[in-house]
Design a protein around this motif. Structure first.
Motif, PDB file in Angstrom:
ATOM      1  N   GLY A  68       0.875  -0.998  -0.163  1.00 36.19           N
ATOM      2  CA  GLY A  68       0.061   0.239   0.315  1.00 36.19           C
ATOM      3  C   GLY A  68       1.160   1.414   0.015  1.00 36.19           C
ATOM      4  O   GLY A  68       0.646   2.406  -0.631  1.00 36.19           O
ATOM      5  N   ALA A  69       2.055   1.241   1.116  1.00 39.01           N
ATOM      6  CA  ALA A  69       2.730   2.719   1.076  1.00 39.01           C
ATOM      7  C   ALA A  69       3.665   2.812  -0.627  1.00 39.01           C
ATOM      8  O   ALA A  69       3.801   3.693  -1.194  1.00 39.01           O
ATOM      9  N   ALA A  70       3.362   1.095  -1.149  1.00 41.62           N
ATOM     10  CA  ALA A  70       4.163   1.718  -2.527  1.00 41.62           C
ATOM     11  C   ALA A  70       3.156   2.562  -3.605  1.00 41.62           C
ATOM     12  O   ALA A  70       3.888   3.272  -4.711  1.00 41.62           O
ATOM     13  N   VAL A  71       1.845   2.112  -3.741  1.00 37.69           N
ATOM     14  CA  VAL A  71       1.349   2.692  -4.158  1.00 37.69           C
ATOM     15  C   VAL A  71       1.186   4.696  -3.847  1.00 37.69           C
ATOM     16  O   VAL A  71       0.945   5.085  -4.469  1.00 37.69           O
ATOM     17  N   SER A  72       0.403   4.243  -2.646  1.00 40.67           N
ATOM     18  CA  SER A  72       1.126   6.256  -1.742  1.00 40.67           C
ATOM     19  C   SER A  72       1.134   6.806  -2.176  1.00 40.67           C
ATOM     20  O   SER A  72       1.708   7.941  -2.274  1.00 40.67           O
ATOM     21  N   ALA A  73       2.867   6.328  -2.142  1.00 43.86           N
ATOM     22  CA  ALA A  73       3.909   6.887  -2.726  1.00 43.86           C
ATOM     23  C   ALA A  73       4.270   7.494  -4.286  1.00 43.86           C
ATOM     24  O   ALA A  73       4.475   8.134  -4.647  1.00 43.86           O
ATOM     25  N   LEU A  74       3.301   6.483  -5.286  1.00 40.35           N
ATOM     26  CA  LEU A  74       3.215   7.522  -6.169  1.00 40.35           C
ATOM     27  C   LEU A  74       1.900   8.646  -6.766  1.00 40.35           C
ATOM     28  O   LEU A  74       2.511   9.285  -7.595  1.00 40.35           O
ATOM     29  N   HIS A  75       1.774   8.817  -5.357  1.00 42.43           N
ATOM     30  CA  HIS A  75       0.681   9.830  -5.138  1.00 42.43           C
ATOM     31  C   HIS A  75      -0.634  10.713  -6.179  1.00 42.43           C
ATOM     32  O   HIS A  75      -0.039  11.351  -6.916  1.00 42.43           O
ATOM     33  N   VAL A  76      -1.550   8.796  -6.015  1.00 48.13           N
ATOM     34  CA  VAL A  76      -2.469   8.472  -7.561  1.00 48.13           C
ATOM     35  C   VAL A  76      -3.274   9.604  -7.109  1.00 48.13           C
ATOM     36  O   VAL A  76      -3.953   9.782  -6.042  1.00 48.13           O
ATOM     37  N   SER A  77      -3.324  10.669  -8.332  1.00 43.43           N
ATOM     38  CA  SER A  77      -4.961  11.787  -8.047  1.00 43.43           C
ATOM     39  C   SER A  77      -6.202  11.171  -8.766  1.00 43.43           C
ATOM     40  O   SER A  77      -5.934  10.692  -9.850  1.00 43.43           O
ATOM     41  N   GLU A  78      -7.162  11.935  -8.582  1.00 49.26           N
ATOM     42  CA  GLU A  78      -8.856  11.514  -9.551  1.00 49.26           C
ATOM     43  C   GLU A  78      -8.003  12.306 -10.731  1.00 49.26           C
ATOM     44  O   GLU A  78      -7.350  13.368 -10.926  1.00 49.26           O
ATOM     45  N   GLY A  79      -8.309  11.065 -11.798  1.00 54.83           N
ATOM     46  CA  GLY A  79      -8.038  11.721 -13.191  1.00 54.83           C
ATOM     47  C   GLY A  79      -6.830  11.838 -13.824  1.00 54.83           C
ATOM     48  O   GLY A  79      -6.679  11.628 -15.293  1.00 54.83           O
ATOM     49  N   ASP A  80      -5.735  11.393 -12.875  1.00 58.50           N
ATOM     50  CA  ASP A  80      -4.738  10.115 -13.406  1.00 58.50           C
ATOM     51  C   ASP A  80      -4.989   9.199 -14.150  1.00 58.50           C
ATOM     52  O   ASP A  80      -5.816   8.161 -14.079  1.00 58.50           O
ATOM     53  N   HIS A  81      -4.136   9.067 -15.641  1.00 59.06           N
ATOM     54  CA  HIS A  81      -4.266   7.556 -16.248  1.00 59.06           C
ATOM     55  C   HIS A  81      -2.901   7.117 -15.518  1.00 59.06           C
ATOM     56  O   HIS A  81      -1.397   7.570 -15.453  1.00 59.06           O
ATOM     57  N   VAL A  82      -3.218   5.684 -15.038  1.00 55.43           N
ATOM     58  CA  VAL A  82      -2.095   5.184 -14.517  1.00 55.43           C
ATOM     59  C   VAL A  82      -1.511   3.377 -15.394  1.00 55.43           C
ATOM     60  O   VAL A  82      -2.751   2.641 -16.195  1.00 55.43           O
ATOM     61  N   LEU A  83      -0.241   3.045 -15.313  1.00 54.12           N
ATOM     62  CA  LEU A  83      -0.178   2.198 -15.480  1.00 54.12           C
ATOM     63  C   LEU A  83       0.212   1.228 -14.450  1.00 54.12           C
ATOM     64  O   LEU A  83       1.441   2.132 -13.581  1.00 54.12           O
ATOM     65  N   ASP A  84      -0.253   0.070 -14.312  1.00 57.10           N
ATOM     66  CA  ASP A  84       1.026  -0.735 -13.826  1.00 57.10           C
ATOM     67  C   ASP A  84       1.389  -2.076 -14.916  1.00 57.10           C
ATOM     68  O   ASP A  84       0.717  -2.915 -14.940  1.00 57.10           O
ATOM     69  N   ASP A 104       0.464   9.433 -16.929  1.00 62.79           N
ATOM     70  CA  ASP A 104       0.738  10.406 -15.317  1.00 62.79           C
ATOM     71  C   ASP A 104       1.282   9.688 -14.084  1.00 62.79           C
ATOM     72  O   ASP A 104       2.146  10.145 -13.805  1.00 62.79           O
ATOM     73  N   LYS A 105       1.445   8.547 -14.005  1.00 64.46           N
ATOM     74  CA  LYS A 105       1.752   8.017 -13.195  1.00 64.46           C
ATOM     75  C   LYS A 105       1.891   6.073 -13.468  1.00 64.46           C
ATOM     76  O   LYS A 105       0.903   5.825 -14.655  1.00 64.46           O
ATOM     77  N   VAL A 106       3.282   5.702 -13.006  1.00 63.87           N
ATOM     78  CA  VAL A 106       3.628   4.562 -13.904  1.00 63.87           C
ATOM     79  C   VAL A 106       4.143   3.607 -12.683  1.00 63.87           C
ATOM     80  O   VAL A 106       4.557   4.087 -11.793  1.00 63.87           O
ATOM     81  N   LEU A 107       3.296   2.268 -12.265  1.00 67.53           N
ATOM     82  CA  LEU A 107       4.461   1.708 -11.323  1.00 67.53           C
ATOM     83  C   LEU A 107       4.751   0.064 -11.758  1.00 67.53           C
ATOM     84  O   LEU A 107       4.029  -0.328 -12.341  1.00 67.53           O
ATOM     85  N   VAL A 108       5.983  -0.288 -11.466  1.00 68.92           N
ATOM     86  CA  VAL A 108       7.282  -0.833 -11.298  1.00 68.92           C
ATOM     87  C   VAL A 108       7.183  -2.410 -10.910  1.00 68.92           C
ATOM     88  O   VAL A 108       8.142  -1.717  -9.663  1.00 68.92           O
ATOM     89  N   ASP A 109       6.100  -2.305  -9.865  1.00 64.91           N
ATOM     90  CA  ASP A 109       6.558  -3.705  -9.016  1.00 64.91           C
ATOM     91  C   ASP A 109       6.923  -4.725  -9.315  1.00 64.91           C
ATOM     92  O   ASP A 109       6.337  -6.078  -9.829  1.00 64.91           O
ATOM     93  N   ALA A 110       8.659  -4.697  -9.773  1.00 65.10           N
ATOM     94  CA  ALA A 110       8.964  -5.619 -10.023  1.00 65.10           C
ATOM     95  C   ALA A 110       9.359  -7.032  -9.947  1.00 65.10           C
ATOM     96  O   ALA A 110       9.569  -6.949  -8.541  1.00 65.10           O
ATOM     97  N   GLU A 111       9.579  -8.512 -10.831  1.00 64.23           N
ATOM     98  CA  GLU A 111       9.607  -9.869 -10.389  1.00 64.23           C
ATOM     99  C   GLU A 111      10.684  -9.848  -9.765  1.00 64.23           C
ATOM    100  O   GLU A 111      11.464  -8.758  -9.889  1.00 64.23           O
ATOM    101  N   CYS A 112      10.279 -10.787  -9.419  1.00 62.89           N
ATOM    102  CA  CYS A 112      11.599 -10.402  -7.665  1.00 62.89           C
ATOM    103  C   CYS A 112      12.167 -11.789  -7.191  1.00 62.89           C
ATOM    104  O   CYS A 112      11.179 -12.933  -7.403  1.00 62.89           O
ATOM    105  N   THR A 113      13.411 -12.172  -6.842  1.00 62.04           N
ATOM    106  CA  THR A 113      13.187 -13.500  -6.080  1.00 62.04           C
ATOM    107  C   THR A 113      12.876 -13.915  -4.962  1.00 62.04           C
ATOM    108  O   THR A 113      12.604 -14.633  -3.833  1.00 62.04           O
ATOM    109  N   HIS A 114      11.420 -12.581  -4.051  1.00 61.41           N
ATOM    110  CA  HIS A 114      10.973 -12.371  -3.502  1.00 61.41           C
ATOM    111  C   HIS A 114      11.382 -12.929  -1.340  1.00 61.41           C
ATOM    112  O   HIS A 114      10.666 -13.325  -0.818  1.00 61.41           O
TER     113      HIS A 114
END
Length: 403
Positions: A97-113, A264-274
């Motif tokens: 949730g913090a990763a999304v919050s860091a992106l500061h998504v606002s109403e009307g943004d076009h977002v890429l996950d 406007d915003k892009v989230l790259v929560d990348a594949e990793c070793t977990h």
């Protein structure tokens, strides 16, 4: 694989942690790290909270630093609760949730996950854009993205969403504006010789599915780079798809157009070793610790992952408009998959003449009150079970500047 008696982890894994500067003591927090839920907006009244508490037979702990988040004891399972079945809550770790919050998504943004599965962060972003904007979800695994589709439909969040099965390192489609000619009808129809997208309908006939596949395979391969074209597996009424032809949907913008019409915003929560996800590591008790060597410890796989992570970060940033922001995150705590990837990306984009834009590593303003550690690079940050009482996560934020 030989097991260490100190923490119950295999010796080879402890060596891996030491080599990557990860403190093994974080795995002692497995039994005390809470589970987290997020309440859909509009479901947080005092009466609804009391109803949840009665169902779980406990007092919900509000996460003070993250709106709409609550913590539960780790042994609580939410899947059988009425609130979960009715789509009022969903499980998502507070660090995610913090990763999304860091992106500061606002109403009307076009977002890429760009790595959308399993879908909880996608749902959170769809909540945040409100009644304007759009969210495009991309994942390379069709079955995992299908689970995202099920999730957004369950939570009634699909109106402004598109889902593409695609390679995130080459995905090149820009956001779309809503079309006014969104007549109801089948998922896909023809007007004359031009195929036009109509309102989404999941109950398609065999003939429609066959025609859809044939049309997808027949799209000019020059439109979308990569081994194969993205496969659109869902779109909402207000996602901008309805009323388009396939050629319009799959048209690739030039680099200059991306600077103006990108996301406007892009989230790259990348594949990793977990390795930062305690619950993921615990699963090797059932999978067999010998599989840990192949999935986590194999040096060749780790090297290929860091190449993939840099390519995902680079392509996500390319798809941003000028002034847009990108958050890069992984649930690995290794330097190689986090700080090293960030440094390589910054070096790659340091040459002013190479790109028609600049890159800025940004402070995460929202993190002022977050329980986190600083990352190995200024302005980056880390969550871990001991410091944060969450799963492990690394976060870095970038802004695209005009050159």
């Amino acid at each position: 694989m030989e097991e260490s008696s100190e923490i119950g982890l295999p010796e080879a894994f402890l060596v891996f942690l030491k080599e990557n500067g990860v403190d093994p003591s974080i795995y002692r927090a497995a039994d005390s790290t809470p589970r987290f839920i997020r309440l859909k907006p509009g479901n947080g009244s005092e009466a609804q909270i009391q109803q949840l508490e009665a169902e779980f037979n406990l007092k919900l702990e509000k996460v003070s630093w993250l709106p709409n988040f609550y913590s539960l004891p780790p042994q609580i399972h939410i899947a059988n609760s009425m609130a979960y079945k009715e789509g009022k809550i969903y499980g998502i770790d507070a660090a995610s949730g913090a990763a999304v919050s860091a992106l500061h998504v606002s109403e009307g943004d076009h977002v890429l996950d760009l790595c959308a599965a399993p879908g909880a962060k996608l749902c959170m972003m769809l909540d945040l854009i409100g009644t304007l904007g759009s969210v495009t979800g991309v994942d390379v695994a069709r079955h995992r993205l299908a689970a995202c589709r099920t999730m957004i439909q369950k939570y009634a969040l699909g109106d402004r969403c598109r889902l593409f099965v695609a390679d995130g390192t080459t995905f090149s489609l820009i956001p779309l504006m809503e079309h006014s000619d969104s007549k109801s009808g089948g998922e896909f129809a023809s007007e004359g010789k031009v195929d036009i997208f109509k309102e989404w309908n999941s109950k398609r006939s065999w003939k429609e599915r066959k025609n859809d596949k044939k049309a997808r395979e027949g799209i000019d391969s020059r439109l979308v780079p990569g081994l194969q074209d993205p496969e659109l597996i869902f779109y909402g009424r207000c996602s901008g798809v309805i009323g388009l032809s396939r050629n319009e949907l799959y048209k690739i913008a030039s680099d200059s157009e991306l600077l103006k019409f990108g996301y406007d915003k892009v989230l790259v929560d990348a594949e990793c070793t977990h390795d930062g996800s305690i619950r993921h590591i615990q699963k090797f008790d059932h999978w067999g610790w010998e599989t840990l060597e192949r999935r986590v410890l194999d040096a060749e796989r780790t090297d290929s992952l860091t190449v993939l992570q840099l390519r995902l970060l680079s392509n996500g940033f390319r798809l941003l408009k000028v002034g847009g922001s990108l958050v890069y995150s992984t649930c690995s705590l290794t330097v190689a998959q986090n700080e090293d990837v960030v440094e390589k990306f910054l070096r790659k984009n340091a040459s002013a003449g190479e790109n028609p834009y600049g890159v800025e590593l940004q402070e995460i303003d929202a993190a002022t009150n977050w329980p986190h550690k600083s990352g190995g690079i200024p302005k980056t940050l880390r969550f871990d079970p001991v410091t944060s009482q969450t799963s492990g996560l690394f976060i870095a934020k970038f802004k695209k500047l005009a050159s």
